[in-house]
Design a protein around this motif. Structure first.
Motif, PDB file in Angstrom:
ATOM      1  N   GLY A   1      -9.316 -14.003  16.503  1.00 23.05           N
ATOM      2  CA  GLY A   1      -9.024 -14.580  17.853  1.00 23.05           C
ATOM      3  C   GLY A   1     -10.016 -15.737  18.155  1.00 23.05           C
ATOM      4  O   GLY A   1     -10.364 -16.342  17.403  1.00 23.05           O
ATOM      5  N   LYS A   2     -10.439 -15.498  19.546  1.00 26.42           N
ATOM      6  CA  LYS A   2     -11.412 -16.539  19.755  1.00 26.42           C
ATOM      7  C   LYS A   2     -12.731 -16.268  19.315  1.00 26.42           C
ATOM      8  O   LYS A   2     -13.599 -17.566  19.495  1.00 26.42           O
ATOM      9  CB  LYS A   2     -11.598 -16.635  21.334  1.00 26.42           C
ATOM     10  CG  LYS A   2     -10.254 -16.936  22.060  1.00 26.42           C
ATOM     11  CD  LYS A   2     -10.338 -16.844  23.605  1.00 26.42           C
ATOM     12  CE  LYS A   2      -9.002 -17.455  24.493  1.00 26.42           C
ATOM     13  NZ  LYS A   2      -9.197 -17.358  25.886  1.00 26.42           N
ATOM     14  N   LYS A   3     -13.082 -15.288  18.647  1.00 24.17           N
ATOM     15  CA  LYS A   3     -14.391 -15.169  17.876  1.00 24.17           C
ATOM     16  C   LYS A   3     -14.402 -16.229  16.776  1.00 24.17           C
ATOM     17  O   LYS A   3     -15.659 -16.910  16.677  1.00 24.17           O
ATOM     18  CB  LYS A   3     -14.562 -13.758  17.346  1.00 24.17           C
ATOM     19  CG  LYS A   3     -15.746 -13.576  16.639  1.00 24.17           C
ATOM     20  CD  LYS A   3     -15.968 -12.380  15.948  1.00 24.17           C
ATOM     21  CE  LYS A   3     -15.796 -11.134  16.975  1.00 24.17           C
ATOM     22  NZ  LYS A   3     -16.213  -9.845  16.323  1.00 24.17           N
TER      23      LYS A   3
ATOM     24  N   LEU B   1     -15.576 -25.162  25.741  1.00 19.01           N
ATOM     25  CA  LEU B   1     -14.925 -24.418  24.665  1.00 19.01           C
ATOM     26  C   LEU B   1     -15.743 -22.952  24.546  1.00 19.01           C
ATOM     27  O   LEU B   1     -14.995 -21.798  24.212  1.00 19.01           O
ATOM     28  CB  LEU B   1     -15.120 -25.033  23.474  1.00 19.01           C
ATOM     29  CG  LEU B   1     -14.292 -24.037  22.218  1.00 19.01           C
ATOM     30  CD1 LEU B   1     -12.813 -24.120  22.664  1.00 19.01           C
ATOM     31  CD2 LEU B   1     -14.406 -25.059  21.123  1.00 19.01           C
ATOM     32  N   LEU B   2     -16.807 -22.764  24.696  1.00 18.38           N
ATOM     33  CA  LEU B   2     -17.791 -21.636  24.476  1.00 18.38           C
ATOM     34  C   LEU B   2     -17.384 -20.813  25.708  1.00 18.38           C
ATOM     35  O   LEU B   2     -17.056 -19.540  25.525  1.00 18.38           O
ATOM     36  CB  LEU B   2     -19.237 -21.763  24.541  1.00 18.38           C
ATOM     37  CG  LEU B   2     -19.807 -21.927  23.000  1.00 18.38           C
ATOM     38  CD1 LEU B   2     -21.355 -22.126  23.373  1.00 18.38           C
ATOM     39  CD2 LEU B   2     -19.601 -21.004  22.279  1.00 18.38           C
ATOM     40  N   ASP B   3     -17.158 -21.386  26.953  1.00 19.21           N
ATOM     41  CA  ASP B   3     -16.935 -20.511  28.159  1.00 19.21           C
ATOM     42  C   ASP B   3     -15.497 -20.244  27.828  1.00 19.21           C
ATOM     43  O   ASP B   3     -15.221 -18.962  28.427  1.00 19.21           O
ATOM     44  CB  ASP B   3     -17.117 -21.352  29.202  1.00 19.21           C
ATOM     45  CG  ASP B   3     -16.879 -20.720  30.688  1.00 19.21           C
ATOM     46  OD1 ASP B   3     -17.421 -19.527  31.081  1.00 19.21           O
ATOM     47  OD2 ASP B   3     -15.894 -20.977  31.349  1.00 19.21           O
ATOM     48  N   TRP B   4     -14.628 -21.079  27.432  1.00 17.14           N
ATOM     49  CA  TRP B   4     -13.105 -20.422  27.374  1.00 17.14           C
ATOM     50  C   TRP B   4     -13.015 -19.299  26.210  1.00 17.14           C
ATOM     51  O   TRP B   4     -12.344 -18.459  26.310  1.00 17.14           O
ATOM     52  CB  TRP B   4     -12.280 -21.790  26.988  1.00 17.14           C
ATOM     53  CG  TRP B   4     -11.007 -21.421  26.526  1.00 17.14           C
ATOM     54  CD1 TRP B   4      -9.852 -21.222  27.214  1.00 17.14           C
ATOM     55  CD2 TRP B   4     -10.441 -21.253  25.076  1.00 17.14           C
ATOM     56  NE1 TRP B   4      -8.941 -20.862  26.691  1.00 17.14           N
ATOM     57  CE2 TRP B   4      -9.184 -21.079  25.421  1.00 17.14           C
ATOM     58  CE3 TRP B   4     -11.048 -21.302  23.791  1.00 17.14           C
ATOM     59  CZ2 TRP B   4      -8.254 -20.922  23.995  1.00 17.14           C
ATOM     60  CZ3 TRP B   4     -10.208 -21.350  22.838  1.00 17.14           C
ATOM     61  CH2 TRP B   4      -8.787 -20.732  22.815  1.00 17.14           C
ATOM     62  N   CYS B   5     -14.047 -19.245  25.323  1.00 18.42           N
ATOM     63  CA  CYS B   5     -13.711 -18.231  24.322  1.00 18.42           C
ATOM     64  C   CYS B   5     -14.073 -16.961  24.849  1.00 18.42           C
ATOM     65  O   CYS B   5     -13.561 -15.904  24.421  1.00 18.42           O
ATOM     66  CB  CYS B   5     -14.821 -18.651  23.287  1.00 18.42           C
ATOM     67  SG  CYS B   5     -14.255 -20.001  22.174  1.00 18.42           S
ATOM     68  N   LEU B   6     -14.913 -16.886  25.991  1.00 13.09           N
ATOM     69  CA  LEU B   6     -15.201 -15.669  26.768  1.00 13.09           C
ATOM     70  C   LEU B   6     -14.585 -15.129  27.725  1.00 13.09           C
ATOM     71  O   LEU B   6     -14.946 -14.221  28.524  1.00 13.09           O
ATOM     72  CB  LEU B   6     -16.729 -15.643  26.861  1.00 13.09           C
ATOM     73  CG  LEU B   6     -17.709 -15.545  25.522  1.00 13.09           C
ATOM     74  CD1 LEU B   6     -19.166 -15.857  26.099  1.00 13.09           C
ATOM     75  CD2 LEU B   6     -17.607 -14.478  24.816  1.00 13.09           C
TER      76      LEU B   6
ATOM     77  N   PRO C   1     -21.965 -18.324  38.962  1.00 10.42           N
ATOM     78  CA  PRO C   1     -20.809 -17.350  39.145  1.00 10.42           C
ATOM     79  C   PRO C   1     -19.554 -17.817  38.674  1.00 10.42           C
ATOM     80  O   PRO C   1     -18.573 -16.962  38.384  1.00 10.42           O
ATOM     81  CB  PRO C   1     -20.752 -17.015  40.516  1.00 10.42           C
ATOM     82  CG  PRO C   1     -21.345 -18.075  41.314  1.00 10.42           C
ATOM     83  CD  PRO C   1     -22.403 -18.654  40.138  1.00 10.42           C
ATOM     84  N   THR C   2     -19.350 -18.945  38.344  1.00  7.11           N
ATOM     85  CA  THR C   2     -18.070 -19.537  38.106  1.00  7.11           C
ATOM     86  C   THR C   2     -18.021 -19.536  36.176  1.00  7.11           C
ATOM     87  O   THR C   2     -16.829 -19.634  35.843  1.00  7.11           O
ATOM     88  CB  THR C   2     -18.022 -21.109  38.279  1.00  7.11           C
ATOM     89  OG1 THR C   2     -19.078 -21.893  37.553  1.00  7.11           O
ATOM     90  CG2 THR C   2     -18.080 -21.296  39.693  1.00  7.11           C
ATOM     91  N   LEU C   3     -18.926 -19.201  35.565  1.00  7.05           N
ATOM     92  CA  LEU C   3     -19.067 -19.116  34.236  1.00  7.05           C
ATOM     93  C   LEU C   3     -19.068 -17.735  33.604  1.00  7.05           C
ATOM     94  O   LEU C   3     -19.561 -16.655  34.690  1.00  7.05           O
ATOM     95  CB  LEU C   3     -20.162 -19.841  33.530  1.00  7.05           C
ATOM     96  CG  LEU C   3     -20.107 -21.331  33.786  1.00  7.05           C
ATOM     97  CD1 LEU C   3     -20.925 -21.996  33.127  1.00  7.05           C
ATOM     98  CD2 LEU C   3     -18.814 -21.929  33.201  1.00  7.05           C
ATOM     99  N   CYS C   4     -18.576 -17.313  32.602  1.00  3.77           N
ATOM    100  CA  CYS C   4     -18.647 -15.923  32.141  1.00  3.77           C
ATOM    101  C   CYS C   4     -20.198 -15.705  31.597  1.00  3.77           C
ATOM    102  O   CYS C   4     -21.029 -16.621  31.569  1.00  3.77           O
ATOM    103  CB  CYS C   4     -17.783 -15.826  30.878  1.00  3.77           C
ATOM    104  SG  CYS C   4     -16.223 -16.160  31.199  1.00  3.77           S
ATOM    105  N   SER C   5     -20.400 -14.377  31.339  1.00  4.64           N
ATOM    106  CA  SER C   5     -21.990 -14.031  30.716  1.00  4.64           C
ATOM    107  C   SER C   5     -22.207 -14.801  29.428  1.00  4.64           C
ATOM    108  O   SER C   5     -21.036 -15.504  28.887  1.00  4.64           O
ATOM    109  CB  SER C   5     -21.735 -12.558  30.323  1.00  4.64           C
ATOM    110  OG  SER C   5     -20.893 -12.314  29.550  1.00  4.64           O
TER     111      SER C   5
END
Length: 869
Positions: free
Chosen positions: A461-463, A438-443, A503-507
């Motif tokens: 929003g996702k914040k 879920l954290l990764d989806w938020c970014l 590389p598959t995940l966001c920062s």
């Protein structure tokens, strides 16, 4: 005579009116007296028709209301009629007519009548309530109608003959003083089989409790909440019983004592009534009104659930609520939900949120947690917080996207309260993985900074999802469960919170916030602080996790420690973020050589010293503690000695300044130049109680001076450059800080032995005395050293002063020589004879004739003398 005629006619007219009024008053008084006499006459029982006739005549004459001064007699007549009703039903109609007139505002002839007859009015209104004992439905119904009309806020027009009705606020005050609300509540027991009268009575109580705190408290004194709730589930085809009962309960909550209301409702019978009513409305209610009433009952249940003594579990209500809270996410064969269908409208949406809120309230009860475990509440919450639901993919009817988002936030809020007390269920549902996804989806996209929905979407929003997701992680890591922390680390939580290199995940979360001042708000600061707290808990005491924190984490800490001082004092919360950063530094960096070296190489020690120089006193303790731990690293000590801050202050100077400031705050007695004032107690402050046990030891843990002493032990006490005499005086005390503390502890031991009446053996007594003498001698030695330092400074200042005076005298002498040379030059250039004499003098000196004054010198003196004069 002509001019006086109008005057005399006006006087006569006024006199006639006065006579008529007097006759009217006399007539009214006579009629009331005749009615009372007729009703009270024991011989007039056979004249029932005549009594009813005169009573009807009285009713007809008083159709516009009763005068305040007649109320006492009127209610005597009312009570006499009430006494005859049981034996002679003919009086019931007259009694109802009199009570109907009582519903009109009482009439006043003077402005002062309201105050003068206040006690009479209060007593009369109270008697109206007592008449509810008459077992006639029409009388009881009329009493309720009269109380409603009398209490009504409607404006009444003035009556006749200059008589006007009493004010609405006056009538409301009289009703409150009469305690008729309490009487009406107690009369509910008389209406068991009379539904129409009961509904009218409930309507009366609803109106009385709508805006009056006094009436609500009077009703609660008569156990109104319990009595009304107990009869809520009784059958009523019209639905008014349930509606008016719930409205009264809400009025009592809003205007009365909430604690008293919940205490009265925390009764087994009331819980059973609420349960039956709620189930009936949920399973059989189809109207919009039924759904609203069902949600109102859920709010009442939430308030009742806050009372630990409420038998919600014993009644089986919690088990049913758990079943409904997990519907429709979980399938069940329970008959209660087998045929239950939600329309997914606004009322159903509110019911779902209220059920989740009740779970949070009940999470403090261990028995309720067992029911939640059996009802698979944790799994239902996990299904709710997923970014995309299976129901939406399958195309069947479900919540809207806005409702789904708000339910997701509500589920996350519920999970933050439930997860720490249900860790086994939390782990079995693989909740850590779900939250990190879920954290990764938020970014993932730009919608992160959009606007959210509902109460929990204040971050935008996702914040908002990220805020509550990180809050859940904070709550579960606070439980200090090692398998849970290990699972989080195995799932890559440390890297994802910082800056995941996959590389598959966001920062990482913190990486996203760093360098975005436009997104700095209270929600963003809360997310960052929670992330740092989670990292601190995960990395504390584990070298491998500190290595995972690595250079990315050190870079993050450096950026947070470089916060602008204006932001720290802005009031937005950056001061808390700074403290959270220091805590993260302590837990994730200190103790690991790899991260320590990276932190020192990134000029982290310089940033800590800068913060020490700028921060308020409350932030000095954690900063000093971290700096002390870093001094175990030789590279950190080197940076400490090389640092130069504002006004070219060195680290030793800064530490000595903090020491003096802390001593001043603690009230340590010092001489004007910082010397020891009391050799017996050289470092004891006024706030330190020498009579308490272990005061000296506790003082070490409560002030900065112990940390400063330890830092100087790492830096050394010799060879520190740039220190003034005042700094050396302070440094001499710091150098002997531990010796002074030992002396304080020995003093306390001696005092405790003396208080307990125990005398030590001779060797111990001699050792104690020896230590005390050594401590005192050490203090005297330090004071002598301080005096010698100050003496040397005084000598140096005196020498410097003499040097300055010599320079001043030399300067004045040079100025005199220059002035004399200028005068000679002016004389030579303005007088030719002087110039010739000066020339001659130069020639004579060049030939060596200096034994006696030459002619040239005599000539110059004779010429220069008048010039000088």
């Amino acid at each position: 005579m002509l001019s006086s005629a109008p005057h005399s006619s006006g006087f006569i007219h006024k006199q006639v009116l006065s006579d008529r009024k007097l006759q009217s008053e006399t007539l009214r008084f006579t009629e009331l007296s005749r009615v009372l006499q007729l009703l009270q006459d024991p011989l007039s029982s056979s004249l029932k028709e005549r009594q009813i006739f005169i009573l009807k005549k009285l009713v007809k004459r008083c159709q516009r209301g009763f005068l305040l001064r007649d109320l006492a007699d009127i209610f005597k007549i009312v009570n006499l009629c009430a006494e005859r009703v049981s034996d002679h039903p003919e009086y019931a109609r007259v009694l109802c007519d009199l009570l109907q007139i009582c519903g009109l505002p009482f009439l006043k002839e003077k402005s002062s009548d309201e105050m003068n007859y206040a006690a009479v009015v209060t007593d009369c209104v109270s008697q109206m309530g007592y008449l509810m004992r008459i077992p006639l439905p029409e009388v009881q119904h009329q009493i309720c109608s009269s109380v409603i009309a009398f209490y009504s806020r409607d404006k009444h027009k003035p009556s006749f003959d200059g008589v006007c009705p009493t004010r609405a606020d006056y009538r409301a005050l009289m009703v409150e003083r009469s305690a008729v609300a309490e009487t009406l509540v107690m009369s509910l027991a008389l209406m068991e089989e009379q539904l129409p009268v009961k509904l009218r009575l409930l309507q009366t109580l609803q109106i009385l409790s709508r805006s009056s705190e006094v009436n609500c408290n009077l009703m609660l004194r008569a156990q109104a909440a319990q009595k009304i709730c107990f009869h809520m589930s009784e059958g009523d085809p019209s639905g008014q019983l349930l509606f008016r009962s719930s409205e009264i309960l809400w009025n009592l909550l809003e205007n009365g004592s909430r604690e008293e209301v919940t205490a009265q409702l925390s009764n087994g019978d009331c819980i059973a009534s609420l349960k039956d009513t709620f189930l009936h409305l949920l399973l059989n209610g189809f109207r919009h009104y039924d759904r609203q009433l069902r949600n109102d009952l859920l709010v009442l249940l939430s308030l009742i659930a806050e009372n630990p003594g409420a038998p919600l579990i014993e009644s089986g209500f919690v088990k049913h609520l758990t079943l409904f809270a997990t519907f429709p996410e979980l399938k069940s064969h329970n008959p209660l939900v087998r045929n239950l269908k939600l329309s997914f409208n606004h009322e159903d949406f509110e019911m779902k949120k209220l059920l989740l809120n009740i779970i949070v309230v009940l999470s403090k009860d261990l028995a309720a947690l067992q029911l939640f475990k059996e009802g698979r509440v944790m799994l239902a919450l996990m299904l709710l917080i997923k970014p995309s639901s299976s129901a939406a993919r399958s195309g069947r009817r479900s919540w809207t996207s806005i409702q789904q988002e708000e339910l997701q936030l509500q589920a996350l809020s519920t999970l933050s309260a439930l997860a720490p007390v249900m860790l086994d269920d939390y782990m079995s549902c693989q909740s850590n993985t779900c939250l990190l996804l879920l954290l990764d989806w938020c970014l993932q996209d730009d919608s992160f900074s959009g606007r959210g929905h509902g109460f929990h979407g204040g971050g935008g929003g996702k914040k908002a999802q990220m805020r509550y997701c990180v809050r859940v992680l904070r709550s579960v890591t606070s439980a200090e469960n090692e398998p849970l922390k290990q699972d989080l680390c195995d799932q890559g939580a440390v890297g994802q919170l910082l800056d995941d290199s996959q590389p598959t995940l966001c920062s990482g979360v913190l990486r996203w916030f760093v360098g975005r001042p436009e997104d700095e708000d209270a929600v963003a600061l809360e997310i960052q602080m929670d992330c740092q707290f989670v990292l601190s808990v995960l990395c504390e005491g584990d070298m491998h996790r500190k290595e995972l924190f690595g250079s990315e984490g050190v870079e993050m800490l450096i950026q947070y420690l470089s916060l602008d001082a204006a932001l720290v004092f802005s009031g937005l919360g950056h001061n808390k973020l700074l403290l959270s950063t220091v805590d993260c530094l302590w837990s994730c960096v200190v103790g690991c050589f790899v991260t320590e070296d990276a932190f020192v190489a990134a000029r982290g020690v310089d940033l800590l010293l800068r913060l020490l120089q700028r921060s308020p006193r409350r932030m000095l303790t954690p900063l000093m503690a971290v700096l002390l731990e870093l001094c175990e690293n030789p590279q950190a000590v080197t940076h400490l000695l090389q640092w130069s801050g504002e006004r070219d202050a060195t680290a030793p100077q800064l530490l000595l300044h903090i020491w003096r400031t802390d001593e001043e705050r603690m009230g340590v007695t010092r001489e004007p130049h910082g010397e020891i004032a009391d050799v017996q107690w050289p470092i004891v402050s006024r706030h330190q109680d020498p009579s308490s046990n272990s005061a000296a030891v506790r003082d070490v843990s409560e002030n900065l001076r112990a940390n400063i002493y330890c830092i100087f032990c790492k830096l050394g006490f010799e060879g520190l450059s740039g220190l003034s005499a005042e700094d050396h005086v302070t440094l001499s005390i710091i150098h002997r800080y531990l010796d002074f503390k030992v002396g304080e502890v020995v003093h306390e031991v001696s005092a405790e032995l003396s208080d307990e009446g125990a005398s030590p053996v001779l060797p111990d007594e001699a050792a104690l005395k020896s230590i005390l003498e050594v401590s005192k001698a050490t203090a005297e030695c330090v004071r002598s050293l301080q005096q010698s330092i100050l003496g040397r400074r005084q000598q140096e200042e005196l020498q410097e002063e003499q040097r300055l005076y010599r320079e001043i005298r030399f300067t004045h002498k040079q100025r005199e020589i220059a002035a004399e040379a200028w005068r000679n030059y002016v004389t030579r250039t303005s007088n030719y004879s002087v110039l010739k004499a000066f020339r001659r003098l130069q020639e004579e000196r060049s030939t060596g004739e200096h034994d006696a004054p030459s002619d040239g010198e005599n000539t110059l003196r004779s010429i220069n003398q008048p010039i000088a004069e």
